[in-house]
Motif scaffolding. Structure first.
Motif, mmCIF file in Angstrom:
data_model
loop_
_atom_site.group_PDB
_atom_site.id
_atom_site.type_symbol
_atom_site.label_atom_id
_atom_site.label_comp_id
_atom_site.label_asym_id
_atom_site.label_seq_id
_atom_site.Cartn_x
_atom_site.Cartn_y
_atom_site.Cartn_z
ATOM 1 N N VAL A 93 0.819 -1.222 0.000
ATOM 2 C CA VAL A 93 0.000 0.000 0.000
ATOM 3 C C VAL A 93 0.846 1.262 0.000
ATOM 4 N N THR A 94 2.173 1.131 0.069
ATOM 5 C CA THR A 94 3.037 2.325 0.053
ATOM 6 C C THR A 94 3.971 2.328 -1.151
ATOM 7 N N LEU A 95 4.960 1.432 -1.144
ATOM 8 C CA LEU A 95 5.971 1.467 -2.207
ATOM 9 C C LEU A 95 5.421 1.060 -3.563
ATOM 10 N N VAL A 96 4.526 0.076 -3.599
ATOM 11 C CA VAL A 96 4.002 -0.362 -4.905
ATOM 12 C C VAL A 96 3.220 0.756 -5.583
ATOM 13 N N PRO A 97 2.284 1.447 -4.895
ATOM 14 C CA PRO A 97 1.632 2.599 -5.546
ATOM 15 C C PRO A 97 2.606 3.696 -5.943
ATOM 16 N N LEU A 98 3.622 3.954 -5.087
ATOM 17 C CA LEU A 98 4.625 4.966 -5.435
ATOM 18 C C LEU A 98 5.353 4.571 -6.714
ATOM 19 N N TRP A 99 5.711 3.285 -6.821
ATOM 20 C CA TRP A 99 6.388 2.808 -8.033
ATOM 21 C C TRP A 99 5.481 2.950 -9.253
ATOM 22 N N LEU A 100 4.212 2.629 -9.103
ATOM 23 C CA LEU A 100 3.284 2.763 -10.235
ATOM 24 C C LEU A 100 3.175 4.213 -10.692
ATOM 25 N N VAL A 101 3.061 5.144 -9.725
ATOM 26 C CA VAL A 101 2.965 6.570 -10.073
ATOM 27 C C VAL A 101 4.245 7.025 -10.771
ATOM 28 N N CYS A 102 5.390 6.651 -10.217
ATOM 29 C CA CYS A 102 6.663 7.066 -10.817
ATOM 30 C C CYS A 102 6.851 6.445 -12.199
ATOM 31 N N SER A 103 6.362 5.226 -12.402
ATOM 32 C CA SER A 103 6.469 4.594 -13.715
ATOM 33 C C SER A 103 5.646 5.347 -14.752
ATOM 34 N N VAL A 104 4.458 5.773 -14.348
ATOM 35 C CA VAL A 104 3.620 6.566 -15.266
ATOM 36 C C VAL A 104 4.311 7.882 -15.607
ATOM 37 N N LEU A 105 4.879 8.544 -14.588
ATOM 38 C CA LEU A 105 5.598 9.799 -14.829
ATOM 39 C C LEU A 105 6.816 9.581 -15.714
ATOM 40 N N HIS A 106 7.505 8.425 -15.528
ATOM 41 C CA HIS A 106 8.658 8.113 -16.360
ATOM 42 C C HIS A 106 8.234 7.941 -17.818
ATOM 43 N N VAL A 107 7.144 7.227 -18.029
ATOM 44 C CA VAL A 107 6.638 7.047 -19.400
ATOM 45 C C VAL A 107 6.296 8.403 -20.004
ATOM 46 N N ASP A 108 5.669 9.269 -19.189
ATOM 47 C CA ASP A 108 5.308 10.607 -19.676
ATOM 48 C C ASP A 108 6.555 11.396 -20.059
ATOM 49 N N ARG A 109 7.604 11.315 -19.224
ATOM 50 C CA ARG A 109 8.833 12.016 -19.537
ATOM 51 C C ARG A 109 9.495 11.422 -20.777
ATOM 52 N N GLN A 110 9.421 10.105 -20.905
ATOM 53 C CA GLN A 110 10.064 9.432 -22.028
ATOM 54 C C GLN A 110 9.426 9.834 -23.359
ATOM 55 N N THR A 111 8.139 10.075 -23.349
ATOM 56 C CA THR A 111 7.407 10.387 -24.584
ATOM 57 C C THR A 111 7.245 11.882 -24.832
ATOM 58 N N SER A 112 7.785 12.727 -23.930
ATOM 59 C CA SER A 112 7.638 14.172 -24.112
ATOM 60 C C SER A 112 8.655 14.674 -25.136
ATOM 61 N N ASP A 113 8.469 15.913 -25.590
ATOM 62 C CA ASP A 113 9.386 16.490 -26.574
ATOM 63 C C ASP A 113 10.640 17.067 -25.918
#
Length: 796
Positions: free
Chosen positions: A13-33
């Motif tokens: 309930v702590t690290l796994v949700p944090l990892w999921l949020v950070c993974s989404v942000l990483h994907v967003d950064r990876q696909t940004s211009d």
């Protein structure tokens, strides 16, 4: 998700949700211009509200260009934004937002003049590989955490992997708020994952986990990596070169410590634990060697850089294989994978030599000589070359397997020879006899029994192991399950069937008593003619997929041979088989209980005691047979008396060992305390020389005691009914007795017994995380803290 501890749930309930949020942000950064990049300039904060920040120096590995900001420049503005009173962190977090095509424009004051200068961002190379590693690590960490069912080793791996996956989430390069979060994330995870990684290594394999909790504190020394990263990132309090070297030294120390721990654990590990470690070693090899080779190739030829980028994808197998090691180490035959890979590596120079040197010339010669098209000639040569190396490749793999995995190699060769020898044997009884004698000669199995159909029961034709092999009713549920199974029935499969009610309670208890790991049905046409029960391997290793397949092939061959025997011949052999089995007697002396009469079979809660003379073979080695017989006679009489005095029942003797039960066949108050009191009395008798061997000195015994439910009652043997207590509680007591040697103690009891003995618990010391063969997870035991006498002739 049953079996999860509070610590597991807290991580979920702590690290796994944090990892999921950070993974989404990483994907967003990876696909940004805007590229994922670092701001490679050390800056000193403004000295006051009216002062400006100053450039200290670029990162140690960055060469400044002509138009770049230089050390000593006063930073007046960034992309037109006034930097009066700006801090170091403000400049670093806002620089990405101000960047234009990878460069950050500044107005600087240099030598009394205001000029324009840039800072080129340091683009993170192949950031997609970071995303790949982060996603794979986090995914398998979550899976291991859920499927680990409270395992401490699984939780330690999951925690280290989640923190490591967060460390590889590249979030910098976006908004100022995101950059602040990215800096905090990389610094905290960079500080924590080295000690967490070492802690996970100390707990893997679980059976080799250190007994002292203090040992698990040592890895936290590497928290100093956090300050090292801070110095490298911000240049405070020293400039970055020192911080980079500091951090590199910390990571190098962590890797060296990791290797030391793994080598130490591997040398101490038994076969099962080594198989688990093989998964991790193989995963590490697959994850690192391809990128290293590709890096060397691209260094020689920059146009091959794409090979290196592609090879980075191999890193995803490391968390996968580590997860398999913890959850399903028998998913595939890892040892076979290792030998196959090693054979391939050794043959690689030959293959490369053929492809680079021989093949072009041979293709030209063959095409000119036969008028074949070049493509056809090349295909023919490739096929011929592959056929030429298959045979030496198989021989090389066999040699490697014989060298690295001798026990597996020996078992597989023996099973092949056994299968081939069946064609020369005539008669069902002779064939089953042959199976039993070959299994005995192998000496690989802790227990085994070959069962044959005799009237309305399946009875043991041959067996090995400490317990009496019971008969199984031919009309029971087990024969139905076996005849309908598609192949060997593994322990996890028959236990799953047991939970669904497909097996009776008596059959479950009987299989538990036999320590059954594999049930091998032997069918004649569509009927169950016989079956084999195989216990665990003496080496402690699991049965590999290859071995299971070979056992299935052996069973099919036996069934085929049985099918060629006429039914009349089978009926005639049944009488011969009965006469042979009528003389069958186990190696133990079964004491027939008189009180309670004929006991109806069922489950009861009992306290089971296992007792064994320490160093019996050494005591008996140089003594005459009458003297050994007197020793055993005195031993059985003395121990039986102590058991009976306290209301216990002797279930069976097996040579120098004894099994007793308290609370069966009739309920008994304070059965746990009575069992422990009897054990203490036996220890005292043995130390006082009560067996009458003056020249032997005090005799030492090991005693294991466990409390729980067991199947209690009469079971059918070949020519009699035997009163027995069988099941997991019996197995646990036997395992605890075996632990007395490694724990240097006289008595080991389980937690249930300890919780019920009150004042009789004096002298027992708790020990957590003890691995017991046959139990998936470590358990808590209690050992008697008392002087342990040396065994004559045995190293202590």
């Amino acid at each position: 998700m049953s079996g999860l501890t509070r610590a597991d749930i807290a991580l979920l309930v702590t690290l796994v949700p944090l990892w999921l949020v950070c993974s989404v942000l990483h994907v967003d950064r990876q696909t940004s211009d805007r590229p994922i990049a670092w701001f490679p300039l050390y800056v000193a904060s403004a000295a006051g509200d009216d002062a400006y920040p100053t450039a200290l120096m670029p990162w140690p590995d960055v060469e400044p260009g002509v138009d770049d900001v230089r050390a000593g420049d006063v930073l007046l503005a960034m992309d037109g934004r006034d930097l009066r009173g700006a801090s170091r962190l403000f400049v670093m977090t806002h620089a990405y937002e101000a960047s234009r095509e990878g460069r950050v424009p500044f107005a600087v004051q240099r030598d009394g003049q205001t000029i324009a200068a840039d800072v080129a961002l340091a683009i993170v190379p192949y950031a997609w590989s970071h995303l790949l590693v982060s996603l794979s690590m986090g995914l398998f960490a979550t899976l291991v955490l859920i499927r680990g069912r409270g395992s401490r080793a699984a939780r330690a791996y999951a925690l280290a992997a989640l923190v490591f996956s967060l460390h590889f989430c590249s979030l910098y390069g976006g908004s100022p708020g995101m950059n602040r979060f990215a800096f905090v994330l990389i610094l905290t995870t960079g500080a924590f994952y080295p000690p967490l990684m070492l802690r996970a290594a100390l707990l893997f394999p679980p059976k080799l986990a250190p007994r002292s909790e203090r040992v698990l504190l040592y890895p936290w020394i590497l928290l100093v990596t956090g300050p090292a990263l801070y110095i490298w990132l911000f240049g405070v309090p020293a400039l970055g070169l020192f911080g980079f070297r500091y951090a590199s030294a910390c990571f190098s120390l962590a890797i060296a410590a990791l290797l030391v721990i793994l080598v130490r654990n591997y040398r101490r590990a038994e076969a099962r634990e080594r198989r688990q470690m093989h998964w991790g070693i193989y995963g590490f090899f697959i994850a690192t060697v391809p990128p290293l080779v590709a890096s060397a190739l691209s260094a020689g030829d920059p146009s091959l850089r794409w090979i290196y980028e592609s090879a980075l994808g191999f890193q995803v197998v490391l968390p996968l294989f580590l997860g398999i090691a913890l959850l399903r180490d028998n998913l595939f035959d890892i040892n076979r994978l290792i030998t196959l890979t090693m054979a391939g590596i050794l043959l690689a120079p030959l293959v490369l030599g053929f492809g680079m040197q021989f093949e072009p010339m041979a293709t030209t010669w063959l095409s000119n000589s036969t008028d074949l098209q070049t493509s056809t000639a090349r295909s023919a040569l490739v096929v011929g070359f592959v056929l030429m190396i298959v045979v030496p490749g198989r021989l090389l793999q066999s040699r490697i397997e014989q060298w690295l995995f001798r026990d597996e190699y020996r078992l597989e060769r023996s099973l092949r020879a056994l299968r081939a020898s069946l064609a020369e044997i005539r008669g069902a009884g002779a064939m089953l006899d042959h199976l039993g004698s070959e299994f005995t000669a192998l000496g690989i199995f802790e227990t085994f029994a070959v069962y044959a159909r005799l009237g309305e029961a399946f009875v043991p034709l041959s067996a090995a192991g400490p317990l009496v092999p019971p008969a199984f009713a031919a009309t029971g549920l087990l024969p139905v399950v076996l005849v309908s199974s598609e192949g060997p029935l593994l322990a996890r499969s028959w236990r799953r069937l047991a939970r669904s009610g497909a097996l009776s309670a008596q059959e479950i208890a009987q299989l538990d008593g036999l320590g059954a790991e594999i049930l091998l049905p032997l069918r004649r046409d569509d009927e169950l003619a016989a079956f084999v029960v195989l216990g665990a391997k003496r080496s402690g290793d699991v049965y590999s997929r290859t071995e299971i397949a070979m056992l299935e092939g052996l069973a099919d061959r036996v069934g085929l041979e049985l099918s060629t025997i006429e039914r009349d011949a089978l009926l005639a052999e049944e009488q011969v088989l009965y006469e042979k089995l009528a003389h069958y007697a186990p190696g133990s002396v079964v004491e027939e209980l008189t009180r309670g009469g004929d006991v109806t079979p069922g489950t009861s809660e009992v306290t089971v005691v296992f007792i064994d003379i320490r160093g019996y073979s050494i005591l008996a080695r140089d003594r005459a047979t009458p003297e050994v017989f007197e020793l055993i006679n005195n031993y059985t009489m003395l121990v039986s008396r102590r058991i009976r005095e306290r209301g216990g029942s002797v279930v069976e003797f097996h040579g120098d060992g004894l099994m007793a039960a308290f609370g069966a066949p009739s309920p008994l108050d304070e059965k746990e305390r009575r069992a422990v009191d009897a054990a203490r009395a036996i220890i005292k008798d043995m130390r006082s020389g009560a067996l009458g061997l003056a020249d032997a000195g005090p005799i030492q015994v090991g005693i294991g005691i466990a409390t729980g439910t067991a199947f209690v009652g009469n079971i059918q043997s070949v020519d009699r009914k035997i009163w027995a207590v069988i099941g997991q509680t019996t197995n646990l007591a036997a395992r605890l007795e075996g632990l007395t040697r490694s724990l240097d103690t006289d008595i080991v009891i389980d937690s249930v017994t300890r919780s019920r003995i009150e004042e009789a618990s004096e002298g027992f010391v708790r020990q957590d995380g003890v691995r017991v063969k046959g139990w998936d997870e470590p358990i808590t035991i209690w050992r008697l803290q008392s002087p342990v006498l040396p065994v004559p002739g045995e190293a202590h």
